[in-house]
Design a protein around this motif. Structure first.
Motif, mmCIF file in Angstrom:
data_model
loop_
_atom_site.group_PDB
_atom_site.id
_atom_site.type_symbol
_atom_site.label_atom_id
_atom_site.label_comp_id
_atom_site.label_asym_id
_atom_site.label_seq_id
_atom_site.Cartn_x
_atom_site.Cartn_y
_atom_site.Cartn_z
ATOM 1 N N THR A 505 0.838 -1.203 0.000
ATOM 2 C CA THR A 505 0.000 0.000 0.000
ATOM 3 C C THR A 505 0.866 1.244 0.000
ATOM 4 O OG1 THR A 505 -1.735 -1.182 1.194
ATOM 5 C CG2 THR A 505 -1.811 1.213 1.251
ATOM 6 N N ASP A 531 -6.701 10.881 -0.895
ATOM 7 C CA ASP A 531 -7.796 10.384 -0.061
ATOM 8 C C ASP A 531 -8.746 9.510 -0.885
ATOM 9 O OD1 ASP A 531 -9.334 10.283 2.383
ATOM 10 O OD2 ASP A 531 -10.726 11.666 1.446
ATOM 11 N N VAL A 534 -7.155 6.068 -1.565
ATOM 12 C CA VAL A 534 -7.193 5.149 -0.424
ATOM 13 C C VAL A 534 -8.581 4.529 -0.290
ATOM 14 C CG1 VAL A 534 -7.030 5.009 2.090
ATOM 15 C CG2 VAL A 534 -5.313 6.268 0.798
ATOM 16 N N ILE A 535 -9.615 5.320 -0.509
ATOM 17 C CA ILE A 535 -10.978 4.794 -0.433
ATOM 18 C C ILE A 535 -11.180 3.713 -1.486
ATOM 19 C CG2 ILE A 535 -13.414 5.391 -0.770
ATOM 20 C CD1 ILE A 535 -12.792 8.114 0.446
ATOM 21 N N SER A 538 -9.287 0.517 -0.515
ATOM 22 C CA SER A 538 -9.987 -0.210 0.545
ATOM 23 C C SER A 538 -11.168 -0.997 -0.012
ATOM 24 C CB SER A 538 -10.459 0.768 1.616
ATOM 25 O OG SER A 538 -11.181 0.106 2.624
ATOM 26 N N ALA A 551 -7.779 -2.643 6.220
ATOM 27 C CA ALA A 551 -8.370 -1.339 5.963
ATOM 28 C C ALA A 551 -7.959 -0.778 4.621
ATOM 29 C CB ALA A 551 -7.979 -0.369 7.075
ATOM 30 N N ILE A 554 -6.842 2.768 5.033
ATOM 31 C CA ILE A 554 -7.660 3.724 5.773
ATOM 32 C C ILE A 554 -6.968 4.043 7.087
ATOM 33 C CG2 ILE A 554 -9.821 4.009 7.037
ATOM 34 C CD1 ILE A 554 -11.239 2.569 4.854
ATOM 35 N N GLY A 555 -6.886 5.322 7.395
ATOM 36 C CA GLY A 555 -6.174 5.754 8.588
ATOM 37 C C GLY A 555 -4.744 6.149 8.313
ATOM 38 N N THR A 556 -4.304 6.034 7.046
ATOM 39 C CA THR A 556 -2.954 6.440 6.673
ATOM 40 C C THR A 556 -2.803 7.944 6.847
ATOM 41 O OG1 THR A 556 -2.658 4.627 5.113
ATOM 42 C CG2 THR A 556 -1.344 6.609 4.743
ATOM 43 N N GLY A 601 -8.553 8.243 3.640
ATOM 44 C CA GLY A 601 -9.479 7.139 3.542
ATOM 45 C C GLY A 601 -10.822 7.382 4.198
ATOM 46 N N LEU A 602 -10.973 8.497 4.895
ATOM 47 C CA LEU A 602 -12.261 8.778 5.532
ATOM 48 C C LEU A 602 -13.242 9.409 4.552
ATOM 49 C CD1 LEU A 602 -11.099 10.072 9.027
ATOM 50 C CD2 LEU A 602 -11.631 7.753 8.293
ATOM 51 N N GLY A 603 -12.751 10.276 3.681
ATOM 52 C CA GLY A 603 -13.584 10.866 2.638
ATOM 53 C C GLY A 603 -14.527 11.947 3.145
#
Length: 810
Positions: A505, A531, A534-535, A538, A551, A554-556, A601-603
């Motif tokens: 990743t 971002d 990453v989504i 995932s 994940a 996610i959380g990177t 990754g939160l978006g």
């Protein structure tokens, strides 16, 4: 068979049995009182044959009407005993001692088993003789001490255990007979028994002369009282519990092995832990040899090799100083012939126990000079156990005894196999971890920058430290990306998790950052695109796994900064990453107040950009959170240490990196650490030239002249021809397709000359192939052929088309 006293009035059938004989009369009666069984002894006792009794009520055999009383007494009980009056077949009365057991048959039907012992004339010696024989001939230790705690009687068991006769021990105290600490404890307990009249117990084990510590007796001390209740002596009874003691010691050793073997993922240390646990508790000497000890986590063969076996001596432990039993030093190779016990055990896949006189040992000693130590040190018993885990043969564990007189027993072999199996699993896990860690490290190092690019904007030094825990290598990374206009981008990121997935990743994200940086996106927009990536990653991983096992990044966290050496301005944005620290030339240290932003990754959440001006010679430190992991100190203490290390003057940035790591790391890091330190440089006015141009085609000639004069001032006459062509094409393109204002700028780095043309139009030029009869369309293609690299940099208003050419080849 239970035997009760001879019932009074009993007259056995003399025609059926001799008065010298004894027999047992039994019968069974169900819950309804019906006789269901009748033995031969019952026939002899009462005279009834089975056909006359079975199926009839038992009440007809009673001489008294006690049926209801007996039934009430027996209700709810599993056993009953008492005296019952029965009627003989010839009519005379018999009073018998009766013992009744409730039992359930297989049908199941509950019934009572009635038992009575009929005793004839005694054939055994008198009770006094039996008691004397019991005392003197008991296999346990029995001794009597008088009120002064001096021995007055000792049985054969005590004589045999202590190798002393009763006559030799008479009149002595126990510590004088067996001078051990436990004897003092036992005598104190005997004194307490005399004073209190209560039995006492000694938990320790009495170790007789000539017997090893694991061959002892647990001891109880009972007061001996006269008919008036006065304590006159103490009886010592010691029961042999060597088997229980050995089992207990083995259990303790296994518990200890669980805590001591496999504490790390180091193969050699795990092997040494096995040897340390085994000696001296199990053996006098232990060695561990491993097949093809890997240096890089290679997978060992699943089956042992045939013929001569070569292994690596990995661990040794002996009760003798210097381990003279081991002819091979640690790390050296050991070889075993095909007919040796080691080769046989490896081929069979199970352990074996050998006496030194065993033909296998004798044959081995005759063939292999390396086995000469067996006789030299007096070895008398050997255990060889293959080390296997998950179907893979890892090596062999070797145990021997030469100082302990007891040879190995089958239970010792089982214990050695259990200890070896535990070590084998740990070694197998260590090999697998080493292999996976090596793979992950190789992958990660291939994805991290091998060398930092040459550029004039920043002096840079970096460090990367993988985690030192079993979690494995993580996904921390850093990068230095040269941009147009002599600018440089710095990026530091931390991917959630450890292992190959995290490294993969990380490689994807680093590639994405480089791609997005090449299109000159500002930091906040770059993080927004990252971002989204990453989504998507995932979601793809969740589809592949069938569930969100990982994940997918996610959380990177990530920090992206762009420094411009011309304006001395630094633009930054971060996604949940720690803020960078800055050290000014005067020694002040502070954090840049970059808006935090959410992790990747939160978006749906924005990222903000912060811009600051840095004086020439400022230090900017980017790092991952593993550097500040508060394990042995709080976060404020960690920050103080980092600030002090950064502010301390140092000749080079490498020294600064090393100083920071030394100050911060008091232990092997629990998480990966990436550290990137840069010192700002400035391109002064004598290295930058700019001209505002009118939107008139006639100005192109003047632009070429301005560029030529500037190159002459810089001593770059060899670059004049190519620069004139670039200036002509770029300025003409801006006048024809762009909007005023228009500006030409030349930047002279150490080995690079940059030509930039700005206009306020947002339209971007596109490189295309001109056809034979086209009058235009060749200018940008010409620039692309002449430049080392070129591109378009979009600004909030307008754009800049730039082209770089290398001066090293001019």
């Amino acid at each position: 068979m239970e035997r009760l006293p001879t019932p009074p009035g009993e007259r056995p059938d003399e025609s059926d049995a001799s008065p010298e004989s004894a027999y047992t009369a039994t019968a069974t009666v169900n819950e309804q009182g019906i006789v269901t069984g009748w033995s031969e002894g019952a026939r002899r006792l009462l005279g009834y044959v089975p056909s006359e009794v079975v199926g009839q009520t038992a009440a007809r055999l009673l001489a008294d009407d006690v049926g209801e009383t007996a039934r009430r007494d027996a209700a709810g009980r599993e056993r009953w005993s008492g005296t019952v009056a029965l009627r003989h077949r010839d009519g005379h009365r018999l009073e018998l001692g009766l013992l009744a057991h409730r039992r359930t048959a297989d049908d199941p039907v509950t019934e009572w088993l009635l038992v009575s012992a009929v005793v004839g004339k005694p054939r055994t010696p008198g009770s006094e003789a039996l008691r004397e024989w019991t005392f003197t001939q008991s296999p346990d230790i029995l001794a009597i001490f008088d009120a002064d705690l001096r021995l007055v009687r000792a049985n054969t068991g005590m004589e045999r255990a202590l190798s002393l006769t009763e006559a030799e021990m008479l009149g002595l105290h126990l510590p004088e007979i067996a001078p051990y600490p436990v004897s003092n404890e036992a005598e104190n307990k005997m004194r307490l028994a005399l004073e209190t009249g209560e039995p006492q117990y000694v938990e320790a084990y009495i170790r007789p002369t000539g017997v090893s510590p694991d061959r002892g007796w647990s001891t109880s001390l009972g007061p001996l009282k006269d008919p008036d209740g006065r304590v006159r002596a103490v009886c010592l009874a010691a029961h042999s519990r060597s088997a229980e003691y050995v089992a207990r010691q083995q259990m303790l050793l296994l518990n200890e092995a669980g805590a001591r073997i496999g504490t790390t993922l180091d193969i050699a240390r795990t092997a040494q832990e096995l040897a340390d646990v085994a000696v001296p508790r199990l053996a006098d000497f232990a060695a561990v040899d491993l097949l093809d000890l890997p240096q890089h986590g290679d997978q060992p063969p699943s089956a042992p090799p045939a013929g001569l076996i070569t292994m690596c001596r990995t661990a040794v432990r002996s009760v003798l100083e210097g381990s003279p039993e081991s002819l091979a030093a640690m790390g050296e190779t050991t070889t075993y012939p095909a007919l040796s016990p080691v080769a046989e055990c490896l081929a069979q896949g199970r352990g074996a126990l050998y006496e030194v006189a065993d033909p296998t040992i004798a044959r081995w000693a005759a063939q292999d000079p390396g086995a000469a130590w067996i006789r030299e040190v007096g070895t008398h018993s050997v255990i060889v156990v293959p080390m296997r885990a998950r179907g893979i043969t890892l090596g062999v564990a070797f145990f021997s005894r030469h100082q302990r007189r007891e040879p190995f027993e089958p239970d010792d072999l089982l214990l050695a196999e259990e200890l070896t199996a535990r070590a084998a699993v740990s070694i197998h896990n260590a090999r697998r971890y080493t292999r996976e860690r090596t793979t992950t490290m190789t992958l990660q190092r291939s994805l991290l920058p091998h060398t930092l690019p040459d550029q004039a904007a920043l002096e840079i030094a970096s460090r990367y430290l993988p985690a030192g825990t079993q979690a494995g290598v993580g996904g921390d990374w850093f990068d230095v990306i040269p941009l147009s206009g002599a600018r440089v981008a710095l990026v530091v990121g931390d991917v959630v998790g450890h292992g190959i997935r995290a490294s993969a990743t990380m490689g994807r994200l680093r590639t994405a950052v480089r791609t997005l940086a090449d299109v000159e996106l500002p930091p906040d927009e770059l993080l927004t695109h990252l971002d989204d990536l990453v989504i998507h990653l995932s979601a793809d991983e969740a589809d592949m796994e069938g569930a969100a096992e990982t994940a997918g990044g996610i959380g990177t966290t990530c920090l992206y900064a762009v420094y411009d050496p011309v304006s001395r301005r630094c633009t930054l944005a971060r996604a949940g990453h720690p803020p960078p620290a800055v050290v000014t030339p005067d020694g002040a240290v502070y954090f840049l107040d970059v808006p935090a932003g959410p992790p990747l990754g939160l978006g749906g959440l924005p990222f903000e950009t912060m811009e600051t001006e840095l004086p020439e010679g400022s230090l900017i430190a980017l790092y991952t959170d593993g550097l500040l992991e508060p394990r042995h100190h709080d976060i404020d203490e960690a920050l103080d240490k980092m600030f002090a290390a950064l502010a301390h003057p140092a000749p080079t940035l490498d020294t600064v990196c090393d100083r920071v790591l030394t100050a911060m790391l008091t232990h092997r890091p629990d998480d990966d650490i990436a550290l990137l330190i840069a010192r700002t440089r400035v391109l002064h006015a004598d290295r930058v030239a700019a001209w505002d141009l009118a939107s008139d085609p006639a100005i192109v000639a003047q632009a070429r002249k301005n560029a030529t004069d500037q190159l002459a001032a810089w001593g770059l006459d060899d670059a004049v021809f190519i620069t004139e062509l670039m200036v002509s094409e770029l300025v003409t393109n801006a006048i024809r397709y762009g909007r005023p204002p228009i500006q030409l700028r030349l930047i002279h780095e150490d080995s690079t000359l940059i030509c930039e043309v700005f206009d306020s139009s947002n339209t971007a030029p596109h490189l295309r192939r001109a056809r034979t009869f086209d009058e235009g369309g060749r200018g940008l293609l010409l620039v692309a052929q002449l430049a080392q690299r070129w591109g378009t940099r979009h600004l909030p208003i307008g754009k800049t088309i730039w082209a770089e050419q290398s001066l090293s080849g001019s």
